[in-house]
Write a protein that holds these residues in place. Structure first.
Motif, PDB file in Angstrom:
ATOM      1  N   ARG A  48      25.739  16.502  -4.196  1.00 30.77           N
ATOM      2  CA  ARG A  48      25.616  15.507  -3.955  1.00 30.77           C
ATOM      3  C   ARG A  48      23.463  15.105  -4.204  1.00 30.77           C
ATOM      4  O   ARG A  48      23.675  14.326  -4.120  1.00 30.77           O
ATOM      5  N   GLU A  49      22.789  16.194  -3.525  1.00 31.04           N
ATOM      6  CA  GLU A  49      21.485  16.291  -4.169  1.00 31.04           C
ATOM      7  C   GLU A  49      20.873  15.095  -5.204  1.00 31.04           C
ATOM      8  O   GLU A  49      20.423  14.725  -6.242  1.00 31.04           O
ATOM      9  N   LYS A  50      21.969  16.268  -6.245  1.00 34.68           N
ATOM     10  CA  LYS A  50      21.753  16.568  -7.913  1.00 34.68           C
ATOM     11  C   LYS A  50      22.030  14.341  -8.167  1.00 34.68           C
ATOM     12  O   LYS A  50      21.351  14.147  -9.080  1.00 34.68           O
ATOM     13  N   PHE A  54      19.560  12.758  -2.096  1.00 34.72           N
ATOM     14  CA  PHE A  54      18.736  13.327  -0.890  1.00 34.72           C
ATOM     15  C   PHE A  54      20.558  14.362  -0.992  1.00 34.72           C
ATOM     16  O   PHE A  54      21.197  14.005  -0.855  1.00 34.72           O
ATOM     17  N   PRO A  55      20.802  15.608   0.053  1.00 31.99           N
ATOM     18  CA  PRO A  55      21.543  16.667   0.254  1.00 31.99           C
ATOM     19  C   PRO A  55      22.995  15.812   1.634  1.00 31.99           C
ATOM     20  O   PRO A  55      21.911  15.190   1.814  1.00 31.99           O
ATOM     21  N   GLU A  56      23.964  16.566   1.036  1.00 29.93           N
ATOM     22  CA  GLU A  56      24.432  16.097   2.147  1.00 29.93           C
ATOM     23  C   GLU A  56      23.912  15.696   3.799  1.00 29.93           C
ATOM     24  O   GLU A  56      23.024  17.528   4.434  1.00 29.93           O
ATOM     25  N   THR A  79      20.122  23.955  -0.896  1.00 28.86           N
ATOM     26  CA  THR A  79      19.333  22.453  -0.925  1.00 28.86           C
ATOM     27  C   THR A  79      18.219  23.767   0.179  1.00 28.86           C
ATOM     28  O   THR A  79      17.769  24.683   0.993  1.00 28.86           O
TER      29      THR A  79
END
Length: 258
Positions: A48-50, A54-56, A79
């Motif tokens: 998700r961050e890619k 922002f990461p999950e 992350t």
């Protein structure tokens, strides 16, 4: 195994043909999915961050401490920052004892972990404007979320319309923000008032604070949705995270303007 960026660069340079690239990309996606499934009770989105920057984020309400510890531990491997919202104090105490470096933010009811100190990477700031002290948990959730995204946050608290002179005193600070989060319960009038005084995007957050006829935030929600002030967008009741995230995206994209 090559990562997605390496595969695409090899295709661009002509060192890898399309058929082989498709095969490797498929293997990469399958590997990522299998890796995220290994917790059994949680299918983590490790990419998700890619995709989004922002990461999950972990929604802690309803999860056990064991599940939270396992999820946070897995995310920490992929992350440099982890945010968990809606975590009560007793649950947070167990998690913080199990995972070094975890910090509990009691007012925001959130946990954070950073591989390295968080930096304010964007110019300017976000203003979080809160009507009353009872709305602070939602306001702090918004402020903390924006800070985790790299934004500086100015907190303007207890400036509800019942003592509107308090709001006017803070107007220069509010007007200087790149984005404004307005948090209010009761009748939710603060968002409309601020909307008529500033030229910046406003994310309004109705809270469940109020007496019986407020219907646990529905009155504030409807008032904000029916605001006659332009530039006011509205998130769900008590959704400080959603408002802080939206403000963070606005702040992030302002740095990309030509």
């Amino acid at each position: 195994m090559l990562n997605m960026e390496q595969i695409l660069k090899l295709v661009q340079s002509g060192e890898l043909d399309i058929q082989e690239a498709q095969k490797q990309l498929k293997e990469h996606l399958v590997s990522s999915t299998e890796d995220s499934n290994n917790l059994g009770f949680a299918n983590l989105d490790l990419q998700r961050e890619k995709r989004t920057g922002f990461p999950e984020v972990i929604f802690g309400e309803g999860k056990t401490t064991e599940q939270m510890i396992a999820i946070m531990g897995k995310l920490m491997q992929h992350t440099e920052r982890v945010l968990a919202t809606r975590v009560d104090a007793s649950k947070a105490e167990v998690i913080a004892a199990a995972i070094p470096g975890v910090t509990y933010h009691s007012t925001a009811r959130a946990l954070t972990w950073f591989k390295k100190p968080i930096l304010q990477v964007f110019e300017g700031y976000i203003a979080v404007v809160c009507a009353g002290t009872s709305d602070l948990p939602v306001a702090e959730e918004a402020a903390l979320t924006a800070e985790c995204m790299g934004s500086h946050v100015e907190r303007i608290y207890d400036v509800g319309v019942a003592g509107i002179h308090r709001l006017f005193e803070k107007l220069p600070l509010i007007r200087g923000a790149n984005a404004i989060v307005v948090v209010a319960g009761m009748e939710g009038a603060l968002a409309s008032v601020v909307g008529g005084l500033v030229s910046k995007p406003i994310i309004a957050v109705p809270t469940s604070i109020g007496y019986g006829a407020s219907f646990h935030g529905i009155a504030a929600l409807l008032a904000m949705l029916n605001s006659c002030a332009p530039g006011v967008s509205v998130v769900n009741i008590d959704n400080g995270f959603g408002a802080g995230y939206n403000a963070g995206i606005i702040q992030q994209n302002m740095g990309k303007r030509l």
